[in-house]
Design a protein around this motif. Structure first.
Motif, mmCIF file in Angstrom:
data_model
loop_
_atom_site.group_PDB
_atom_site.id
_atom_site.type_symbol
_atom_site.label_atom_id
_atom_site.label_comp_id
_atom_site.label_asym_id
_atom_site.label_seq_id
_atom_site.Cartn_x
_atom_site.Cartn_y
_atom_site.Cartn_z
ATOM 1 N N LEU A 164 90.064 48.996 42.535
ATOM 2 C CA LEU A 164 89.196 48.302 43.485
ATOM 3 C C LEU A 164 87.853 47.897 42.874
ATOM 4 C CD1 LEU A 164 89.060 47.265 46.353
ATOM 5 C CD2 LEU A 164 88.148 49.483 47.077
ATOM 6 N N THR A 165 87.263 48.759 42.069
ATOM 7 C CA THR A 165 85.971 48.437 41.452
ATOM 8 C C THR A 165 86.085 47.210 40.550
ATOM 9 O OG1 THR A 165 85.257 50.746 41.519
ATOM 10 C CG2 THR A 165 84.120 49.288 39.976
ATOM 11 N N GLN A 166 87.126 47.191 39.716
ATOM 12 C CA GLN A 166 87.327 46.048 38.817
ATOM 13 C C GLN A 166 87.667 44.787 39.587
ATOM 14 O OE1 GLN A 166 88.621 49.061 38.442
ATOM 15 N NE2 GLN A 166 88.395 49.763 36.329
ATOM 16 N N LEU A 167 88.437 44.928 40.656
ATOM 17 C CA LEU A 167 88.805 43.775 41.479
ATOM 18 C C LEU A 167 87.561 43.166 42.118
ATOM 19 C CD1 LEU A 167 91.135 42.063 42.640
ATOM 20 C CD2 LEU A 167 91.218 43.662 44.565
ATOM 21 N N LYS A 168 86.678 44.004 42.628
ATOM 22 C CA LYS A 168 85.440 43.519 43.223
ATOM 23 C C LYS A 168 84.606 42.753 42.192
ATOM 24 C CE LYS A 168 84.859 47.148 46.739
ATOM 25 N NZ LYS A 168 84.015 48.293 47.181
ATOM 26 N N ALA A 169 84.548 43.287 40.976
ATOM 27 C CA ALA A 169 83.773 42.627 39.922
ATOM 28 C C ALA A 169 84.354 41.267 39.576
ATOM 29 C CB ALA A 169 83.726 43.518 38.682
ATOM 30 N N SER A 226 84.068 28.564 58.813
ATOM 31 C CA SER A 226 83.965 29.050 57.439
ATOM 32 C C SER A 226 85.226 29.809 57.072
ATOM 33 C CB SER A 226 82.748 29.965 57.279
ATOM 34 O OG SER A 226 81.563 29.263 57.568
ATOM 35 N N LYS A 227 85.657 29.636 55.831
ATOM 36 C CA LYS A 227 86.853 30.303 55.352
ATOM 37 C C LYS A 227 86.566 30.941 54.001
ATOM 38 C CE LYS A 227 89.859 26.742 57.407
ATOM 39 N NZ LYS A 227 90.908 25.732 57.106
ATOM 40 N N SER A 228 87.218 32.051 53.737
ATOM 41 C CA SER A 228 87.132 32.658 52.417
ATOM 42 C C SER A 228 88.458 33.340 52.109
ATOM 43 C CB SER A 228 85.985 33.673 52.337
ATOM 44 O OG SER A 228 86.253 34.781 53.176
ATOM 45 N N SER A 229 88.800 33.395 50.833
ATOM 46 C CA SER A 229 90.043 34.048 50.444
ATOM 47 C C SER A 229 89.973 34.443 48.978
ATOM 48 C CB SER A 229 91.249 33.122 50.671
ATOM 49 O OG SER A 229 91.233 32.046 49.763
ATOM 50 N N PHE A 230 90.801 35.409 48.614
ATOM 51 C CA PHE A 230 91.004 35.710 47.209
ATOM 52 C C PHE A 230 92.448 36.148 47.017
ATOM 53 C CE2 PHE A 230 90.111 40.139 48.417
ATOM 54 C CZ PHE A 230 91.036 40.831 47.635
ATOM 55 N N ALA A 231 92.926 36.015 45.793
ATOM 56 C CA ALA A 231 94.317 36.360 45.508
ATOM 57 C C ALA A 231 94.437 36.942 44.111
ATOM 58 C CB ALA A 231 95.212 35.132 45.639
ATOM 59 N N LEU A 232 95.282 37.941 43.987
ATOM 60 C CA LEU A 232 95.697 38.487 42.700
ATOM 61 C C LEU A 232 97.174 38.152 42.563
ATOM 62 C CD1 LEU A 232 95.455 40.321 40.159
ATOM 63 C CD2 LEU A 232 95.962 42.264 41.673
ATOM 64 N N CYS A 254 86.625 43.603 49.490
ATOM 65 C CA CYS A 254 85.716 43.593 48.347
ATOM 66 C C CYS A 254 84.262 43.715 48.775
ATOM 67 C CB CYS A 254 85.916 42.316 47.522
ATOM 68 S SG CYS A 254 87.463 42.296 46.614
ATOM 69 N N ASN A 255 84.020 43.855 50.078
ATOM 70 C CA ASN A 255 82.650 43.987 50.568
ATOM 71 C C ASN A 255 82.619 44.851 51.820
ATOM 72 O OD1 ASN A 255 79.893 43.651 50.913
ATOM 73 N ND2 ASN A 255 80.091 41.652 51.897
ATOM 74 N N LYS A 256 82.663 46.166 51.613
ATOM 75 C CA LYS A 256 82.420 47.161 52.661
ATOM 76 C C LYS A 256 83.502 47.242 53.726
ATOM 77 C CE LYS A 256 77.416 46.713 52.092
ATOM 78 N NZ LYS A 256 76.113 46.429 52.746
#
Length: 351
Positions: free
Chosen positions: A319-324, A217-223, A294-296
Motif C-alpha cells: 500500500l505504501t508503494q502504491l500510494k507513492a 468530478s471523476k478520479s480513478s487509478f488502476a494496477l 490511497c488517501n485515508k
C-alpha cells in the motif's frame, strides 16, 4: 476394436468430468479465498515493480531546486514535437549565456536528426534532478548513458493558464528498456480539466491514474498486469466548487467488486458479477478524503464465514508503494521537472 473405443470413451469422460469439477470449484470459490489470492497478486506485482529502475524514477518526487515549468515567469509559449525533434547529447555550453534567466545556457547539443525527441544524458541527472537544474562543470564529462525518447510531445500554455499537454516517451539505461510514460492534460480553468497519466513497466505491469474536475468530478487509478486489472478504483463526485459529495464509488480487486452508490444504504459486494448475500463491506475513512484507498480510506470486509479483515491489512506490504506511485503519476514530477525542462531548454536555444 470395440474395447479400445470403450477405453477411449471412458478416458474422455473422466477428463471432461475432471475439467467440469475444476471449473465448478473455481466458480464456487469463496469470497475470502478469492480476496486473499487477489491481494497476494497485488503484493507480488508491487514487489516486482519496486525492484525496477522505473519505480526509482517515479519515486523521485519534487526537488526543491526544480521549478514547475508553469511557474517559470518567462514561459508563456507553445512547443510541439516538430520544433524540438532530433537527437541531442548532454554537452553544456557555458560560454554562450542565453538571455533567458530560467534556462541560462545550452545544455544539449543536437547530434542527429529524427522525427522524435531523443535525449542522451547522464543517469546522475535523472536520479538526482537537482544536478540537471544546477549545472556542475564536472558533470559534463559523465557518460550519456540514459536516454529519453519522446514519440509524441506538445505543450501549449498561455497567460490565461490554459494548458494542453501530451507526452509519450520511452526510457532506457545503457540501452536497457526501463518502461514508458503516457501523459495527457487539458486545463481550461481550475474547474474544467481532464488529466491522465500512465507508466508501463517492463514485465507487463502498469499503473495509471486519471482525474477530471468540473461540476462532476471523476478520479480513478488502476494496477494492471498485461492490461488485466489487478486493482481498479474509481470515484464520482457531484457539486459546485469545493463542496462536493461522493455519488459513486467502485473498487475492483481481481474478480471481486465493491460498489457504493448515492442513495444506497448498504455497500454491495459482487464476485464474478454475482451479488453476495452473506458477505459485506464497510467503508471507513479516517478523515474527509477524496474517496480513495490511497488517501485515508479503508474498507472492512466481512466474509462468508463471519470473519473480517481490513483491506489495508491485506495489501499492507504494497500500500505504501502504491500510494507513492499514484501520487507521483498524479503530480507528473518526472514530466514537469525533467522532460519539460529539457524540452524548453532545447526550444529556447534553437531559436
Amino acid at each position: 476394436m470395440k474395447r479400445n473405443i470403450l477405453v477411449i470413451g471412458i478416458v474422455i469422460g473422466l477428463f471432461g468430468w475432471s475439467c467440469s469439477k475444476v471449473e465448478t470449484q473455481t466458480q464456487q470459490q469463496g469470497l475470502k479465498q478469492s480476496i486473499e489470492q487477489s491481494t497476494t497478486a497485488i503484493n507480488t506485482a508491487i514487489g516486482k515493480i519496486t525492484e525496477t529502475k522505473g519505480y526509482q524514477i517515479l519515486s523521485l518526487g519534487v526537488n526543491p531546486i526544480a521549478k514547475d515549468l508553469t511557474q517559470a515567469a518567462s514561459f508563456k509559449d507553445s512547443i510541439t514535437l516538430g520544433l524540438i525533434a532530433g537527437i541531442y547529447d548532454y554537452q553544456p555550453d557555458t560560454m554562450n549565456m542565453h538571455r533567458n534567466f530560467a534556462y541560462p545556457f545550452r545544455l544539449f547539443k543536437k547530434t542527429g536528426t529524427s522525427d522524435k525527441m531523443i535525449v542522451n544524458l547522464p543517469q546522475k541527472l535523472i536520479f538526482n534532478p537537482s544536478y540537471l537544474h544546477s549545472f556542475i562543470r564536472s558533470d559534463s564529462v559523465l557518460k550519456n548513458d540514459f536516454t529519453i525518447s519522446a514519440t509524441d510531445y506538445h505543450l501549449y500554455y498561455n497567460l490565461w493558464n490554459n494548458l494542453d499537454y501530451k507526452l509519450i516517451a520511452g526510457l532506457t539505461l545503457n540501452s536497457v528498456d526501463l518502461g514508458s510514460f503516457d501523459i495527457s492534460s487539458v486545463w481550461n480553468s481550475y474547474r474544467d480539466q481532464l488529466n491522465s497519466s500512465k507508466y508501463t513497466f517492463t514485465g507487463g505491469y502498469s499503473v495509471s491514474t486519471s482525474w477530471q474536475a468540473g461540476d462532476t468530478s471523476k478520479s480513478s487509478f488502476a494496477l494492471l498486469q498485461n492490461n488485466n486489472p489487478l486493482l481498479l478504483e474509481s470515484t464520482l463526485f457531484v457539486g459546485n466548487g469545493f463542496h462536493k459529495r461522493e455519488k459513486q464509488y467502485d473498487l475492483t480487486i481481481g474478480n471481486v467488486e465493491i460498489k457504493r452508490g448515492f442513495g444506497i444504504d448498504s455497500i454491495q459486494v459482487f464476485q464474478n458479477g454475482v451479488l453476495q448475500k452473506k458477505a459485506g463491506a464497510k467503508i471507513t475513512d479516517s478523515a474527509d478524503s477524496t474517496g480513495t484507498i490511497c488517501n485515508k480510506r479503508d474498507i472492512l470486509l466481512t466474509f462468508d464465514d463471519g470473519t473480517t479483515a481490513n483491506l489495508s491489512t491485506l495489501i499492507s506490504p504494497a500500500l505504501t508503494q502504491l500510494k507513492a506511485l499514484v501520487s507521483s503519476l498524479h503530480d507528473m514530477y518526472f514530466a514537469e521537472n525533467i522532460v519539460d525542462y529539457i524540452a524548453v531548454n532545447i526550444y529556447y536555444n534553437s531559436r
